[in-house]
Design an enzyme around this catalytic site. Structure first.
Site, PDB file in Angstrom:
ATOM      1  N   LYS A 205       0.836  -1.211   0.000  1.00  0.00           N
ATOM      2  CA  LYS A 205       0.000   0.000   0.000  1.00  0.00           C
ATOM      3  C   LYS A 205       0.871   1.261   0.000  1.00  0.00           C
ATOM      4  CE  LYS A 205      -2.809   0.948   3.660  1.00  0.00           C
ATOM      5  NZ  LYS A 205      -2.594   2.347   4.100  1.00  0.00           N
ATOM      6  N   SER A 206       1.868   1.296   0.852  1.00  0.00           N
ATOM      7  CA  SER A 206       2.723   2.495   0.933  1.00  0.00           C
ATOM      8  C   SER A 206       3.407   2.744  -0.402  1.00  0.00           C
ATOM      9  CB  SER A 206       3.808   2.300   1.998  1.00  0.00           C
ATOM     10  OG  SER A 206       3.234   2.222   3.265  1.00  0.00           O
TER      11      SER A 206
ATOM     12  N   ARG B 124       2.925   5.938  -3.339  1.00  0.00           N
ATOM     13  CA  ARG B 124       4.093   6.716  -3.776  1.00  0.00           C
ATOM     14  C   ARG B 124       4.307   6.592  -5.282  1.00  0.00           C
ATOM     15  NH1 ARG B 124       4.312   5.553   1.435  1.00  0.00           N
ATOM     16  NH2 ARG B 124       5.696   6.676   2.876  1.00  0.00           N
TER      17      ARG B 124
ATOM     18  N   GLY C 247      -5.042   8.273   5.206  1.00  0.00           N
ATOM     19  CA  GLY C 247      -4.104   9.209   5.827  1.00  0.00           C
ATOM     20  C   GLY C 247      -2.866   9.408   4.971  1.00  0.00           C
TER      21      GLY C 247
ATOM     22  N   ARG D 144      -8.229  12.640  12.391  1.00  0.00           N
ATOM     23  CA  ARG D 144      -6.817  12.285  12.616  1.00  0.00           C
ATOM     24  C   ARG D 144      -5.907  13.523  12.641  1.00  0.00           C
ATOM     25  NH1 ARG D 144      -5.307   7.198   9.065  1.00  0.00           N
ATOM     26  NH2 ARG D 144      -3.457   7.324  10.366  1.00  0.00           N
TER      27      ARG D 144
ATOM     28  N   GLN E 215       5.002   9.314   6.886  1.00  0.00           N
ATOM     29  CA  GLN E 215       4.086  10.163   6.127  1.00  0.00           C
ATOM     30  C   GLN E 215       4.527  11.619   6.205  1.00  0.00           C
ATOM     31  OE1 GLN E 215       0.137   9.265   7.529  1.00  0.00           O
ATOM     32  NE2 GLN E 215       0.151   7.233   6.613  1.00  0.00           N
TER      33      GLN E 215
ATOM     34  N   ASP F 181       2.027  -1.032  11.997  1.00  0.00           N
ATOM     35  CA  ASP F 181       0.731  -1.508  11.487  1.00  0.00           C
ATOM     36  C   ASP F 181       0.457  -2.963  11.874  1.00  0.00           C
ATOM     37  OD1 ASP F 181       0.270   0.964  10.373  1.00  0.00           O
ATOM     38  OD2 ASP F 181       1.038   0.410   8.394  1.00  0.00           O
TER      39      ASP F 181
HETATM   40  C1  S3P Z   1       2.647   4.848   6.116  1.00  0.00           C
HETATM   41  C2  S3P Z   1       3.291   5.166   7.278  1.00  0.00           C
HETATM   42  C3  S3P Z   1       2.788   4.775   8.600  1.00  0.00           C
HETATM   43  C4  S3P Z   1       1.803   3.616   8.513  1.00  0.00           C
HETATM   44  C5  S3P Z   1       0.783   3.832   7.443  1.00  0.00           C
HETATM   45  C6  S3P Z   1       1.438   3.996   6.095  1.00  0.00           C
HETATM   46  C7  S3P Z   1       3.197   5.339   4.844  1.00  0.00           C
HETATM   47  O1  S3P Z   1       2.118   5.861   9.177  1.00  0.00           O
HETATM   48  O2  S3P Z   1       1.181   3.431   9.759  1.00  0.00           O
HETATM   49  O3  S3P Z   1      -0.100   2.729   7.389  1.00  0.00           O
HETATM   50  O4  S3P Z   1       2.816   4.836   3.769  1.00  0.00           O
HETATM   51  O5  S3P Z   1       4.055   6.232   4.895  1.00  0.00           O
HETATM   52  P1  S3P Z   1       2.923   7.029   9.963  1.00  0.00           P
HETATM   53  O6  S3P Z   1       3.843   7.641   9.004  1.00  0.00           O
HETATM   54  O7  S3P Z   1       1.867   7.978  10.430  1.00  0.00           O
HETATM   55  O8  S3P Z   1       3.603   6.341  11.084  1.00  0.00           O
END
Ligand code: S3P
Length: 437
Positions: A23-24, A28, A95, A123, A170, A323
């Site tokens: 997902k991350s 990106r 988020g 959030r 993030q 996570d």
């Molecule tokens: C993520 C970073 C994490 C993670 C989120 C995805 C990202 O959050 O918990 O599910 O893709 O950069 P934080 O950066 O708020 O820790």
């Protein structure tokens, strides 16, 4: 009202599975290829609700994204190719989309308004508003600049050194993306190392970026830099998501006799905390076929069930398994001894308050977990009996409870499972395949 879904205990786990794209990395890839020049194909993109929120927001700003046989083609328009969206961008539950996109939008010569669902609007956003303002962004949020909806106006960004306050990939990524839109050098110092997918992808795409331990530099004097920071797109391949694999790693790790291989999973060192913790608890986890995919390490993860012994998890490890903590808590309740998780206050500001959710829902299944201000204490050697639980509309809570159901003696009934779509739309098909194998 929708009927609750029922998850019965599973007697045997033996097989090979695959999990969807990370997902991350998917977020990106879509964002960077939209602001790079020319076409770039993404193979293995996660097609889940969160990633679709990113895709639609980019489409709303004029980016053409087409479905091809072997991937998704992003027609990048360069750093300044986005168009002003004609409506509010609704980023749903995501988020990552809101925080990363804000960095890009701070560099645009137009106005954008960002919102999301109830969870996203509750959030914390001051963590990006404050640092983005420090580098010159005109970004505002409701509730005294702390929450979405956010408004971002044309800004004139500048560089400098930013010392990270929250250990958050993030926030870091938001600032690194924003730094593509100013002419100065920029240094981000992380308080703790967090996932480095943005840095790796930037490097892969030829964006000058230097990383030394927890210091990331976007250096104006870099020999590779061009005057306008534009970069040209390349095709990318997204590995399987270790945070999705985590549910199946956890299912097999603590049950002698269970064995599973999860193919093609990202094993970036900033993400493998769950493997390190399970190994330290006595698990039998082996990485097979290690290789590299678009700048990210990947492997097949083989897990053979063993009796596990709990260990404490403290602050320094948290970012590498943030996570995975809900599913780790489920497994800790089955292991020997107790597990104390501390320094994990961030869990309270995820898609739900994940500490409260785990304690409450596992309690309904007969498992005692104590809530702590920044973590939880999980008593080991318990049986997961069964009962009716709620997802708290949080995908990771929902999937953790499904795994609890598979390990239960009497079965679990779950409400609100549709949120699993956020990160793992095929989750139940993988479970069905495992039951049949
Ligand atoms: C993520 C970073 C994490 C993670 C989120 C995805 C990202 O959050 O918990 O599910 O893709 O950069 P934080 O950066 O708020 O820790």
């Amino acid at each position: 009202m929708k009927p609750l879904i029922r998850i019965d205990g599973i007697e045997k786990v033996q097989g090979k599975i695959q999990v969807p794209g990370d997902k991350s990395i998917s977020h990106r890839a879509l964002m960077l290829l939209s602001i790079g020049k020319g076409p770039g194909k993404i193979k293995g993109l996660l097609k889940s609700a969160d990633v679709l929120a990113t895709l639609r927001a980019l489409q709303a700003m004029g980016i053409v994204i087409t479905e091809e046989k072997d991937g998704v083609l992003v027609h990048g328009k360069g750093l300044y190719g986005l168009q002003e969206p004609v409506d509010v961008l609704d980023l749903k539950n995501s988020g990552t989309t809101m925080r990363l996109l804000s960095g890009i939008l701070a560099g645009q010569p137009f106005t954008s308004v960002l919102t999301g669902d109830d969870s996203l609007r509750s959030r914390p956003m001051e963590r990006i508003i404050k640092p983005l303002r420090k580098i010159g962004a005109n970004i505002y949020g409701r509730a005294g600049n702390s929450k979405a909806p956010l408004v971002i106006l044309k800004s004139s960004l500048k560089g400098g050194v930013y010392q990270g306050v929250v250990a958050s990939a993030q926030v870091k990524s938001s600032l690194l993306l924003a730094s593509l839109y100013h002419k100065d050098s920029f240094t981000y110092v992380e308080s703790q190392r967090t996932r480095d997918h943005t840095e790796r992808m930037m490097e892969y795409l030829g964006i000058p970026i230097e990383v030394e331990d927890n210091i990331i530099k976007m250096n104006r004097n870099h020999p590779l830099i061009n005057s306008d920071k534009e970069f040209f797109n390349k095709d990318l391949e997204v590995p399987g998501d270790i945070s999705s694999a985590a549910f199946f790693i956890a299912l097999a790790a603590g049950r002698p006799g269970f064995e599973i291989i999860i193919e093609n999973v990202g094993i970036n060192p900033t993400r493998v905390g769950i493997l390190e913790v399970f190994n330290a608890m006595g698990a039998d986890i082996t990485i097979l076929n290690e290789r590299s995919l678009s700048g990210e390490p990947v492997g097949d993860i083989r897990v053979r069930g063993k009796t596990l012994k709990n260990i404490p998890i403290s602050e320094e490890r948290i970012p590498s398994l943030i996570d995975e903590l809900p599913i780790i808590a489920v497994i800790a309740s089955q292991a020997e001894g107790d597990m104390e998780i501390s320094g994990a206050g961030e869990l309270k500001v995820k898609e739900s308050d994940r500490i409260a959710a785990v304690v409450e829902e596992m309690g309904k299944l007969g498992v005692t977990i104590e809530e702590k201000p920044d973590g939880m204490r999980i008593y080991g050697g318990q049986r997961i009996l069964g009962g009716s639980v709620s997802s708290h509309r949080d995908h990771r809570i929902a999937m953790s409870l499904v795994i609890a159901g598979l390990l239960s003696t009497e079965g679990v009934r779950l409400s609100g499972e549709e949120c699993i779509d956020i990160s793992f739309p095929d989750f139940f098909s993988v479970i069905e395949a495992l039951r049949k194998s």
